[in-house]
Each structure stands twice: as C-alpha cells, then as structure tokens.
Design a protein around this motif. Structure first.
Motif, PDB file in Angstrom:
ATOM      1  N   SER A 174       0.561   2.111  -8.308  1.00 32.98           N
ATOM      2  CA  SER A 174       0.563   1.402  -9.587  1.00 32.98           C
ATOM      3  C   SER A 174      -0.617   0.433  -9.606  1.00 32.98           C
ATOM      4  CB  SER A 174       1.871   0.633  -9.787  1.00 32.98           C
ATOM      5  OG  SER A 174       2.061  -0.314  -8.758  1.00 32.98           O
ATOM      6  N   THR A 175      -1.246   0.297 -10.735  1.00 34.71           N
ATOM      7  CA  THR A 175      -2.430  -0.541 -10.847  1.00 34.71           C
ATOM      8  C   THR A 175      -2.051  -1.955 -11.278  1.00 34.71           C
ATOM      9  OG1 THR A 175      -3.791   1.370 -11.442  1.00 34.71           O
ATOM     10  CG2 THR A 175      -4.667  -0.812 -11.966  1.00 34.71           C
TER      11      THR A 175
ATOM     12  N   LYS B 275      -3.738  -5.852 -12.168  1.00 31.35           N
ATOM     13  CA  LYS B 275      -4.981  -6.540 -12.513  1.00 31.35           C
ATOM     14  C   LYS B 275      -4.895  -7.994 -12.053  1.00 31.35           C
ATOM     15  CE  LYS B 275      -8.141  -7.529 -16.358  1.00 31.35           C
ATOM     16  NZ  LYS B 275      -9.336  -7.058 -15.646  1.00 31.35           N
TER      17      LYS B 275
ATOM     18  N   THR C 145      -4.779  -1.098  -6.441  1.00 26.38           N
ATOM     19  CA  THR C 145      -3.743  -0.077  -6.524  1.00 26.38           C
ATOM     20  C   THR C 145      -2.724  -0.341  -5.429  1.00 26.38           C
ATOM     21  OG1 THR C 145      -5.372   1.516  -7.332  1.00 26.38           O
ATOM     22  CG2 THR C 145      -3.268   2.389  -6.563  1.00 26.38           C
TER      23      THR C 145
ATOM     24  N   LYS D 255      -9.135  -4.922 -10.229  1.00 23.88           N
ATOM     25  CA  LYS D 255      -7.949  -4.068 -10.174  1.00 23.88           C
ATOM     26  C   LYS D 255      -7.656  -3.641  -8.742  1.00 23.88           C
ATOM     27  CE  LYS D 255      -8.532  -2.216 -14.850  1.00 23.88           C
ATOM     28  NZ  LYS D 255      -8.722  -0.987 -15.665  1.00 23.88           N
TER      29      LYS D 255
END
Length: 437
Positions: free
Chosen positions: A122-123, A125, A112, A110
C-alpha cells in the motif's frame, strides 16, 4: 548565450526541487528518541546537534517535518534490517520479527508498505521527501518508521503530554517512541530508561516566584506534579534545626506561599522524579548556605527579621536588574517606610494577578489586602519572588538618598525624585517622548 542562461536556471530549479531545504530551527526545537526492546526496556537517544555530536543528527525540512538519519536510527533496533541501493537510490526497511516492510526512494515522498498478512503493498505519502543530506546520510520522516514497528509500538508525544514522567520538557518539545518487537501501554518513566542520567541540573533564575519554580521543576523532570510541590511547600514539616529561618513563616494564614523568598536562585542538581519535599529541601539548603552570619548581624542592625529583608529584597529584585539601581530602589523603599508612606509598587499588583490568583481556589481576592502595596500600610505580608544575592545585598546595604519616587524608561534608565511633582514631571516627559515603560 541566452540558451546557456536558461540551462543554468533550469538546473538550479531542478536542484531546488530534488534537494529539500533543511530548516535552521533545529537549535530551538529539540527532539528526544526512545527505543525499546521486546522486554519493554527503553534507551534514550539525543540526536540533536551539540558539541560532541555534529553529524548523523535530526534535521528539519522546510515545512518543519522531523527528519531522521534512517541508518543510524534503525541501527538501534536489532530486529530491523536496513539497506540502501546507491545505484537505484532505493531504501528498504524490513522488520525481521513481524515481517513488515517499507520501500522508498530518494527524492520521493511516497513509500510502499507491506504487512505479513498482505503481500500487496500500500502506498503512503509522507509530509516531506526522502533525501540525502550533505554528510551522506539518507534522511526520512521520523513518523515513516511506524509502518514497520510492532503493532502499538510507535507514538510521538508532545511536551505537554510527557510532563511528570521525568523528561526535560523544557528542552525537548517532542519525544518519538519506537519499539520494533513489542507494544507499550504507557510512556516509560525516565528513571527506568537507559542513556539518561539519574540527576538533572536546573537553574532557578533570580526573581522566579514559587509557582514559576515549581513549574520549572516539573518541566525539567525533577518532580511529577506542581500539586505535590505546592502541598509540600505549605504542609511539609522541614527540620527546624536545619532551617531555623522558617520559624518566621510557619503557620501564617495570611501568607499565600509559605516558602516564597526562601528558594534561593541558583543552579542545583536534583534526582529525577524525586519526592517534592526533597526537591524543595535542595533549594532551602541553598538559602541556608547563602545567608551568612554577617548578613544576619546586619539584619539585627536594621532591626528587621530575615523575612522582612527578603520581602523588601523581592520587591527590589522585580523592580531593578542592575545592582546600582537595586541599591537606590532599596533606598526609596526604606525612605517611604520611615515616613510611613505606602510603597505603591506595581510589582506587588502584578504578583497578585499573575502568581496568586491563577493558582488558588475559593476567594481569589483574599490575599490582595496582604500583598498589594497600594493597600497595605508597609511591606507586603511576604516576599513576591525569590530574590538573588544582589537584591538581598541591596536590601541590606541600600544607598543613602532623599528620594521617595522612582520610575524607568523603555531603555532601562531609572529616574529618582524627592517630590511627587518632580516624579510627575518625569512621567509626563517620558510619555511625550514615548519612552515611558
């Protein structure tokens, strides 16, 4: 003792999950990288493993994600500021021009992401976790950098999407394009990119047909399109004084590809994105240099034109790979021609189906009578490939024999026969032993 073994197993599992496995497929999957600046100028970088560059290279995760050494790659972009905290294992990447920022951590998939307009992160992946390679480089998914690029300043193109732009798509399966300070509307042509040679070396293998040669030249970045090469092949007026041997093949409506057989297999140096007639000219000069006065004299002794010799040599090329077999195959072909027997060679049928019909429009059967040796009385109407030197020499100096038939097994052993009954017996035996090719 039992608890000690459990501890070792648990420790091994921990290492497996924290240290992603690198795939060994890097040798076959090559990635190109283009990095641009605010003026729209691009530089090419090859971070694939080679003799001169064995560290700080692209890797592939176990799931085949492209992983790049982030400190090396971002060093090519002056607007990016990269930091790594060895204690917290945290990476930070900041675009000083547009304010975009990305924060990630080793062993995490993940990241950011922050924009200039939105201070709340906002994250995202990624497909694979960030990790530290054996050489100490922090590796991150190649497409993760898009979150700090200038708007419209990132793309990844597959080989089929970059053909015709001058890049070697026969080697590079993908190209990543980054620009931290500007957007781009189209892929920059290789001829205006720094870090790439103006020329490219291409090896044309023995036995390649005209369509194969033209596809290879486009794949290697020599020409923009196969259509341009086909047009030049059929219509361009090459200097008759430089290439007098083309007089035999010009303006022949029954010939599919005018220059089939005359693009001598060799390694050549071409300019990137050169005019198609120039690329073909390089190969024709190779043919001109290879066909010696002694060969031409031998053609006269055989009472054959150069085109007839190259046509026979092209069949020999496709039917046998070793010189001793090529000379014997040539003997069989000559014996059949002398007796006015049809050659009945499968390679000519394959040529029609694989290298003529898929590349022409209209009546796709219109060349069958001219090229199928199961139909035409003697030689096909032209070569079925571009033969190499050994095949040409075999056509000029065949073995002497009384054979009229040949075949080969799965291991490449050739069998020759004087009569059809002998030939049929060999075929049946090979079928029984499951050795028939």
């Amino acid at each position: 003792m039992k608890s000690k073994k459990i501890e070792i197993i648990l420790f091994a599992l921990l290492l497996f999950f924290l240290c992603p496995t690198e795939s060994a497929s890097a040798a076959s999957r090559k990635i190109g990288i283009l990095v641009g600046n605010e003026n729209g100028k691009y530089t090419w970088y090859d971070l694939n493993e080679n003799d001169q560059n064995t560290e700080n290279i692209i890797r592939f995760s176990a799931n085949q994600t492209v992983m790049v050494p982030i400190s090396l790659l971002t060093s090519y972009m002056e607007d990016l500021n990269y930091t790594f905290n060895a204690k917290t294992k945290k990476i930070t990447l900041m675009n000083q021009k547009n304010g975009r920022k990305m924060i990630g951590k080793v062993n995490s998939s993940k990241i950011t992401c922050y924009t200039k307009q939105n201070t709340k992160g906002s994250t995202k992946k990624m497909k694979s976790r960030i990790y530290i390679a054996k050489d100490g480089e922090v590796m991150i998914s190649a497409d993760a950098l898009k979150y700090v690029m200038y708007q419209g300043g990132y793309t990844c193109k597959k080989a089929e999407d970059i053909k015709g732009f001058g890049y070697d798509t026969a080697v590079y399966q993908e190209i990543y394009i980054y620009n931290a300070s500007a957007s781009f509307n189209e892929i920059p042509k290789a001829t205006v990119v720094k870090g790439l040679s103006n020329t490219v070396r291409v090896t044309i293998p023995e036995g390649f047909s005209v369509p194969q040669v033209f596809e290879l030249l486009v794949d290697k970045g020599v020409c923009e399109s196969t259509q341009g090469l086909f047009d030049a092949c059929q219509n361009y007026s090459f200097n008759p004084e430089r290439y007098p041997f083309l007089a035999d093949v010009d303006h022949d409506e029954n010939r599919c590809y005018r220059l089939e057989g005359y693009l001598f297999p060799n390694t050549y140096e071409f300019y990137r994105l050169c005019p198609p007639q120039d690329a073909i000219g390089v190969c024709l000069r190779g043919t001109n240099a290879k066909i010696t006065p002694q060969m031409k004299e031998r053609m006269k002794e055989l009472n054959m034109t150069m085109d007839q010799v190259l046509t026979l040599a092209s069949i020999v090329e496709k039917e046998g790979s070793k010189l001793k077999d090529q000379k014997m195959i040539a003997s069989v072909l000559y014996n059949r021609l002398d007796k006015k027997m049809k050659l009945q060679v499968d390679a000519t049928t394959f040529y029609i189906n694989r290298y003529i019909k898929p590349y022409i429009t209209g009546d796709t059967d219109r060349y069958t009578e001219q090229y199928s040796t199961k139909r035409c009385a003697a030689l096909p109407h032209g070569p079925i490939c571009n033969p190499g030197e050994n095949a040409i020499m075999a056509a000029l100096y065949p073995e002497k024999s009384n054979y009229f038939f040949f075949c080969s097994d799965k291991e490449g052993t050739y069998y020759y026969s004087e009569t059809y009954s002998e030939h049929l017996a060999i075929l049946n035996k090979l079928k029984e032993t499951e050795m028939l090719k």
